[in-house]
Enzyme design. Structure first.
Site, PDB file in Angstrom:
ATOM      1  N   HIS A  52       0.865  -1.181   0.000  1.00 50.35           N
ATOM      2  CA  HIS A  52       0.000   0.000   0.000  1.00 50.35           C
ATOM      3  C   HIS A  52       0.904   1.234   0.000  1.00 50.35           C
ATOM      4  O   HIS A  52       1.190   1.787   1.049  1.00 50.35           O
ATOM      5  CB  HIS A  52      -0.900  -0.014   1.234  1.00 50.35           C
ATOM      6  CG  HIS A  52      -1.999   1.003   1.166  1.00 50.35           C
ATOM      7  ND1 HIS A  52      -3.247   0.793   1.727  1.00 50.35           N
ATOM      8  CD2 HIS A  52      -2.064   2.237   0.613  1.00 50.35           C
ATOM      9  CE1 HIS A  52      -4.008   1.853   1.518  1.00 50.35           C
ATOM     10  NE2 HIS A  52      -3.312   2.737   0.846  1.00 50.35           N
ATOM     11  N   GLU A  83      -2.383  -1.642  -3.422  1.00 52.36           N
ATOM     12  CA  GLU A  83      -3.536  -0.949  -2.843  1.00 52.36           C
ATOM     13  C   GLU A  83      -3.287   0.553  -2.832  1.00 52.36           C
ATOM     14  O   GLU A  83      -2.134   1.008  -2.772  1.00 52.36           O
ATOM     15  CB  GLU A  83      -3.737  -1.398  -1.389  1.00 52.36           C
ATOM     16  CG  GLU A  83      -4.031  -2.866  -1.242  1.00 52.36           C
ATOM     17  CD  GLU A  83      -4.284  -3.236   0.193  1.00 52.36           C
ATOM     18  OE1 GLU A  83      -3.711  -2.613   1.096  1.00 52.36           O
ATOM     19  OE2 GLU A  83      -5.080  -4.171   0.405  1.00 52.36           O
ATOM     20  N   HIS A 204      -7.670  -6.477   6.803  1.00 49.31           N
ATOM     21  CA  HIS A 204      -7.470  -5.454   7.846  1.00 49.31           C
ATOM     22  C   HIS A 204      -7.698  -6.032   9.239  1.00 49.31           C
ATOM     23  O   HIS A 204      -8.801  -6.421   9.613  1.00 49.31           O
ATOM     24  CB  HIS A 204      -8.309  -4.187   7.660  1.00 49.31           C
ATOM     25  CG  HIS A 204      -7.650  -3.018   8.345  1.00 49.31           C
ATOM     26  ND1 HIS A 204      -6.831  -2.119   7.693  1.00 49.31           N
ATOM     27  CD2 HIS A 204      -7.661  -2.652   9.643  1.00 49.31           C
ATOM     28  CE1 HIS A 204      -6.370  -1.222   8.562  1.00 49.31           C
ATOM     29  NE2 HIS A 204      -6.857  -1.528   9.764  1.00 49.31           N
TER      30      HIS A 204
HETATM   31  C1  DXP Z   1      -6.394  -1.406   2.996  1.00 48.09           C
HETATM   32  C2  DXP Z   1      -6.000  -1.994   4.289  1.00 48.09           C
HETATM   33  O1  DXP Z   1      -6.808  -2.290   5.129  1.00 48.09           O
HETATM   34  C3  DXP Z   1      -4.601  -2.253   4.532  1.00 48.09           C
HETATM   35  O2  DXP Z   1      -4.158  -3.024   3.505  1.00 48.09           O
HETATM   36  C4  DXP Z   1      -3.740  -1.040   4.525  1.00 48.09           C
HETATM   37  O3  DXP Z   1      -2.662  -1.270   3.674  1.00 48.09           O
HETATM   38  C5  DXP Z   1      -3.197  -0.785   5.870  1.00 48.09           C
HETATM   39  O4  DXP Z   1      -2.334   0.324   5.736  1.00 48.09           O
HETATM   40  P1  DXP Z   1      -1.202   0.552   6.815  1.00 48.09           P
HETATM   41  O5  DXP Z   1      -0.277  -0.648   6.744  1.00 48.09           O
HETATM   42  O6  DXP Z   1      -0.559   1.847   6.349  1.00 48.09           O
HETATM   43  O7  DXP Z   1      -1.884   0.636   8.141  1.00 48.09           O
HETATM   44  N1  LIG Z   2      -5.928  -5.123   2.710  1.00 41.53           N
HETATM   45  C1  LIG Z   2      -5.500  -5.500   4.042  1.00 41.53           C
HETATM   46  C2  LIG Z   2      -4.010  -5.603   4.069  1.00 41.53           C
HETATM   47  O1  LIG Z   2      -3.371  -5.626   3.029  1.00 41.53           O
HETATM   48  C3  LIG Z   2      -3.317  -5.711   5.363  1.00 41.53           C
HETATM   49  O2  LIG Z   2      -4.052  -5.160   6.423  1.00 41.53           O
HETATM   50  P1  LIG Z   2      -3.445  -5.430   7.893  1.00 41.53           P
HETATM   51  O3  LIG Z   2      -3.344  -6.914   8.057  1.00 41.53           O
HETATM   52  O4  LIG Z   2      -2.088  -4.764   7.930  1.00 41.53           O
HETATM   53  O5  LIG Z   2      -4.439  -4.800   8.834  1.00 41.53           O
END
Ligand code: DXP
Ligand SMILES: NCC(=O)COP(=O)(O)O
Length: 255
Positions: A52, A83, A204
């Site tokens: 992300h 993402e 998440h």
């Molecule tokens: C979209 C999502 O829920 C996560 O993939 C996101 O990448 C979390 O971002 P952070 O790792 O910056 O918290």
């Molecule tokens: N889209 C969720 C992700 O890539 C990771 O979320 P998290 O496990 O770091 O909360």
């Protein structure tokens, strides 16, 4: 046993390596290596890597995104999922790197972490051309969504192939008196998504503790992307043992 998964079907594990980059960025030493983390997770059986790249580059940087794209070419069976918010920096990565999948997330630039899904139909007009462009590039589009059964047909009408269920409300209800009620909302949303012809991802705050129960209750989940808890576990167990442990959590959902 999840009744809607065919025998032997299994949900793919995509490891989000944001938090490896976060730790790396606290010194100018290049360790821990994001690339090595991804490679070790793939070697241990992860079916994908997720990043992300936020506009403030707090963790994943542009160079990481490009280096991981090159690595993923050596893993044709695995998927690369990028993402981000398509109205910010995401589309340049899609146009240049054409990952297997892009997950549109409605985050603001300075958001602490992702904490909500798209607001449909309000966001329809902004999303449609961007979804169309990704599909024309051969990139699967997944929309990050709250568990709202009533908007699944709108997601499909926009041309997105999948949703990613935002699972924080499940994770925070897990183990409490509200767990069953919250989980039922995800089950209903997944059923509505399947009825609309959508594929289902989830992510998440998923963890070794809450993953199996989620997959047992929510039909048709094809991919979970997990980062924070998995990388935290890897600090104790190592990447390989951690990935194998998460794969066991997935397998138990279909046993
Ligand atoms: C979209 C999502 O829920 C996560 O993939 C996101 O990448 C979390 O971002 P952070 O790792 O910056 O918290
Ligand atoms: N889209 C969720 C992700 O890539 C990771 O979320 P998290 O496990 O770091 O909360």
């Amino acid at each position: 046993m999840n009744p809607l998964m065919s025998p032997g079907a299994r949900c793919a594990l995509s490891v989000n390596v944001n938090k490896v980059a976060l730790l790396r960025n606290t010194r100018h030493l290049g360790i821990p290596s994001v690339l090595r983390a991804a490679e070790l997770c793939l070697l241990a059986g992860a079916q994908g890597i997720t990043v992300h790249p936020r506009p403030d580059a707090r963790h994943i940087r542009t160079q990481d995104v490009h280096e991981l794209a090159a690595l993923m070419k050596q893993w044709p069976q695995a998927e690369y999922n990028i993402e981000g918010n398509p109205t910010q920096n995401l589309m340049d990565f899609v146009r240049e790197l054409r990952p297997h999948q892009v997950t549109f997330v409605p985050d603001s630039e300075d958001q602490f972490t992702s904490d909500h899904g798209w607001n449909l139909p309000a966001d329809n007009e902004r999303l449609k051309p961007l979804i169309d462009e990704c599909r024309s590039l051969g990139v699967r589009v997944s929309l990050f969504m709250d568990p709202l059964p009533e908007v699944m047909r709108q997601v499909a009408a926009l041309g997105a192939e999948r949703i990613e269920l935002y699972t924080e409300t499940y994770a925070s209800a897990f183990g409490t008196a509200r767990e069953a009620e919250v989980l039922a909302g995800f089950t209903a949303t997944a059923q509505a998504a399947l009825a609309a012809g959508l594929g289902i991802n989830a992510g998440h705050d998923l963890s070794r503790d809450n993953l199996t129960k989620f997959l047992q209750a929510v039909p048709g989940v094809q991919e979970v992307s997990i980062g924070h808890a998995l990388i935290a576990d890897a600090l104790e167990l190592g990447y390989a043992e951690t990935v194998r442990d998460y794969q066991r959590c997935i397998q138990r959902a279909y046993a």
